[in-house]
Design a protein around this motif. Structure first.
Motif, PDB file in Angstrom:
ATOM      1  N   VAL A 120     -67.132 -34.807 -36.773  1.00  0.00           N
ATOM      2  CA  VAL A 120     -67.652 -34.327 -38.052  1.00  0.00           C
ATOM      3  C   VAL A 120     -67.728 -32.808 -38.007  1.00  0.00           C
ATOM      4  O   VAL A 120     -68.310 -32.228 -37.085  1.00  0.00           O
ATOM      5  N   ILE A 121     -67.123 -32.164 -39.000  1.00  0.00           N
ATOM      6  CA  ILE A 121     -67.143 -30.713 -39.135  1.00  0.00           C
ATOM      7  C   ILE A 121     -67.962 -30.379 -40.376  1.00  0.00           C
ATOM      8  O   ILE A 121     -67.649 -30.848 -41.475  1.00  0.00           O
ATOM      9  N   THR A 122     -69.016 -29.585 -40.214  1.00  0.00           N
ATOM     10  CA  THR A 122     -69.853 -29.221 -41.359  1.00  0.00           C
ATOM     11  C   THR A 122     -69.456 -27.842 -41.890  1.00  0.00           C
ATOM     12  O   THR A 122     -69.132 -26.930 -41.127  1.00  0.00           O
ATOM     13  N   LEU A 123     -69.490 -27.710 -43.235  1.00  0.00           N
ATOM     14  CA  LEU A 123     -69.087 -26.482 -43.902  1.00  0.00           C
ATOM     15  C   LEU A 123     -70.167 -26.028 -44.874  1.00  0.00           C
ATOM     16  O   LEU A 123     -70.881 -26.854 -45.455  1.00  0.00           O
ATOM     17  N   LEU A 129     -67.029 -22.627 -41.577  1.00  0.00           N
ATOM     18  CA  LEU A 129     -67.442 -23.550 -40.522  1.00  0.00           C
ATOM     19  C   LEU A 129     -68.890 -23.297 -40.104  1.00  0.00           C
ATOM     20  O   LEU A 129     -69.283 -22.165 -39.847  1.00  0.00           O
ATOM     21  N   ILE A 130     -69.663 -24.371 -40.048  1.00  0.00           N
ATOM     22  CA  ILE A 130     -71.018 -24.300 -39.492  1.00  0.00           C
ATOM     23  C   ILE A 130     -71.011 -24.860 -38.072  1.00  0.00           C
ATOM     24  O   ILE A 130     -71.413 -24.208 -37.130  1.00  0.00           O
ATOM     25  N   GLU A 131     -70.519 -26.112 -37.923  1.00  0.00           N
ATOM     26  CA  GLU A 131     -70.542 -26.751 -36.611  1.00  0.00           C
ATOM     27  C   GLU A 131     -69.528 -27.887 -36.569  1.00  0.00           C
ATOM     28  O   GLU A 131     -69.128 -28.431 -37.598  1.00  0.00           O
ATOM     29  N   LYS A 132     -69.097 -28.214 -35.359  1.00  0.00           N
ATOM     30  CA  LYS A 132     -68.227 -29.367 -35.124  1.00  0.00           C
ATOM     31  C   LYS A 132     -68.878 -30.242 -34.074  1.00  0.00           C
ATOM     32  O   LYS A 132     -69.341 -29.737 -33.044  1.00  0.00           O
ATOM     33  N   ARG A 133     -68.925 -31.539 -34.319  1.00  0.00           N
ATOM     34  CA  ARG A 133     -69.557 -32.468 -33.382  1.00  0.00           C
ATOM     35  C   ARG A 133     -68.741 -33.757 -33.248  1.00  0.00           C
ATOM     36  O   ARG A 133     -68.174 -34.228 -34.229  1.00  0.00           O
ATOM     37  N   VAL A 134     -68.742 -34.339 -32.050  1.00  0.00           N
ATOM     38  CA  VAL A 134     -68.210 -35.686 -31.854  1.00  0.00           C
ATOM     39  C   VAL A 134     -69.354 -36.659 -32.102  1.00  0.00           C
ATOM     40  O   VAL A 134     -70.389 -36.587 -31.439  1.00  0.00           O
ATOM     41  N   VAL A 135     -69.172 -37.555 -33.073  1.00  0.00           N
ATOM     42  CA  VAL A 135     -70.246 -38.465 -33.466  1.00  0.00           C
ATOM     43  C   VAL A 135     -70.157 -39.795 -32.734  1.00  0.00           C
ATOM     44  O   VAL A 135     -71.171 -40.322 -32.269  1.00  0.00           O
ATOM     45  N   THR A 136     -68.958 -40.353 -32.630  1.00  0.00           N
ATOM     46  CA  THR A 136     -68.789 -41.618 -31.917  1.00  0.00           C
ATOM     47  C   THR A 136     -67.502 -41.599 -31.108  1.00  0.00           C
ATOM     48  O   THR A 136     -66.564 -40.870 -31.423  1.00  0.00           O
ATOM     49  N   ASP A 153     -76.677 -34.636 -39.108  1.00  0.00           N
ATOM     50  CA  ASP A 153     -76.571 -33.227 -38.728  1.00  0.00           C
ATOM     51  C   ASP A 153     -76.145 -32.364 -39.910  1.00  0.00           C
ATOM     52  O   ASP A 153     -76.512 -31.182 -39.994  1.00  0.00           O
ATOM     53  N   ALA A 154     -75.362 -32.942 -40.823  1.00  0.00           N
ATOM     54  CA  ALA A 154     -74.938 -32.188 -42.007  1.00  0.00           C
ATOM     55  C   ALA A 154     -76.149 -31.800 -42.849  1.00  0.00           C
ATOM     56  O   ALA A 154     -76.211 -30.699 -43.404  1.00  0.00           O
ATOM     57  N   ILE A 155     -77.119 -32.704 -42.934  1.00  0.00           N
ATOM     58  CA  ILE A 155     -78.350 -32.413 -43.674  1.00  0.00           C
ATOM     59  C   ILE A 155     -79.131 -31.299 -42.968  1.00  0.00           C
ATOM     60  O   ILE A 155     -79.605 -30.352 -43.588  1.00  0.00           O
ATOM     61  N   THR A 156     -79.242 -31.415 -41.629  1.00  0.00           N
ATOM     62  CA  THR A 156     -79.928 -30.377 -40.847  1.00  0.00           C
ATOM     63  C   THR A 156     -79.230 -29.028 -40.992  1.00  0.00           C
ATOM     64  O   THR A 156     -79.891 -27.979 -41.083  1.00  0.00           O
ATOM     65  N   ASP A 157     -77.892 -29.044 -41.034  1.00  0.00           N
ATOM     66  CA  ASP A 157     -77.111 -27.811 -41.175  1.00  0.00           C
ATOM     67  C   ASP A 157     -77.157 -27.242 -42.591  1.00  0.00           C
ATOM     68  O   ASP A 157     -76.645 -26.154 -42.825  1.00  0.00           O
ATOM     69  N   ARG A 158     -77.732 -28.011 -43.526  1.00  0.00           N
ATOM     70  CA  ARG A 158     -77.705 -27.647 -44.953  1.00  0.00           C
ATOM     71  C   ARG A 158     -76.265 -27.452 -45.415  1.00  0.00           C
ATOM     72  O   ARG A 158     -75.935 -26.504 -46.156  1.00  0.00           O
ATOM     73  N   ILE A 195     -73.468 -34.007 -50.593  1.00  0.00           N
ATOM     74  CA  ILE A 195     -72.630 -33.378 -49.560  1.00  0.00           C
ATOM     75  C   ILE A 195     -71.226 -33.964 -49.689  1.00  0.00           C
ATOM     76  O   ILE A 195     -71.002 -35.129 -49.386  1.00  0.00           O
ATOM     77  N   GLN A 196     -70.298 -33.172 -50.135  1.00  0.00           N
ATOM     78  CA  GLN A 196     -68.945 -33.649 -50.412  1.00  0.00           C
ATOM     79  C   GLN A 196     -68.181 -34.002 -49.139  1.00  0.00           C
ATOM     80  O   GLN A 196     -68.254 -33.278 -48.144  1.00  0.00           O
TER      81      GLN A 196
END
Length: 212
Positions: A120-123, A129-136, A153-158, A195-196
């Motif tokens: 998941v990549i959050t924008l 780019l805000i952050e990139k994470r491996v979720v599963t 995490d997307a919610i936490t990252d706003r 969150i799109q």
């Protein structure tokens, strides 16, 4: 030449203190991280081998490749990998992602994985780019890839939007039915949360496809 034969002011660590990190060559920067070699494998020899490996692998190294070099311990290899990863994260933070091709550099690490990795990549609102994470890790399906894990995490990252991606170890770019179902489920959840879902990307060793 062995570091011990150099004038003290010309040794990498002393040179860094005197001139700053930009005054060092790539090999010298590696020597600072490595610290010292062993008998029969001087730090200059070790750094040279690592530098050649970095060039061949385009900056992507694995632990087993590093420890195969004589004089590189697990501890030293770990420090090198951590340094590369941390640097890569800060270089990418804030970069704008406008399409699937812009996201590909962040997915290089999962292309050759033997298991499916769901990323998941959050924008932010400007598509930075805000952050990139491996979720599963494991087969991508609706039971493993749940919206709460993806959006937590997307919610936490706003975040304003997210890109999700996963690899197909078998090499096929054809989306499976579970791939399609997960995409639709995440799109629907994103609408509720505001969150799109910007895209869903599938990557293989040498190609990719956007299904989002």
């Amino acid at each position: 030449m062995s570091i011990q034969l150099l004038e003290k002011r010309d040794r990498p660590r002393e040179k860094l203190l005197a001139k700053g990190e930009r005054g060092l060559s790539n090999a010298e920067l590696l020597q600072v991280i490595i610290g010292s070699g062993i008998k029969g494998a001087d730090v200059t020899m070790i750094s040279g081998q690592i530098l050649r490996l970095l060039e061949l692998q385009h900056g992507k190294l694995k632990l087993e490749q590093l420890v195969a070099i004589r004089g590189v311990s697990t501890a030293t290899a770990s420090k090198l990998l951590a340094s590369l990863e941390l640097t890569g994260r800060f270089v990418m933070t804030g970069m704008r992602i406008l399409d699937d091709n812009d996201a590909l550099p962040m997915l290089a690490d999962i292309r050759l994985k033997k298991q499916e990795h769901f990323v998941v990549i959050t924008l932010d609102g400007a598509n930075r780019l805000i952050e990139k994470r491996v979720v599963t890790v494991g087969t991508v399906n609706a039971s493993l890839v749940h919206p709460r894990e993806v959006f937590a995490d997307a919610i936490t990252d706003r975040a304003a939007s997210i890109i999700v991606a996963h690899n197909h170890p078998g090499g096929s770019l054809t989306p499976s039915q579970p791939d399609i179902e997960v995409t639709e489920r995440l799109r629907a959840a994103g609408k509720l949360l505001g969150i799109q879902l910007f895209d869903h990307i599938i990557v293989t060793a040498d190609s990719h496809i956007s299904i989002g």
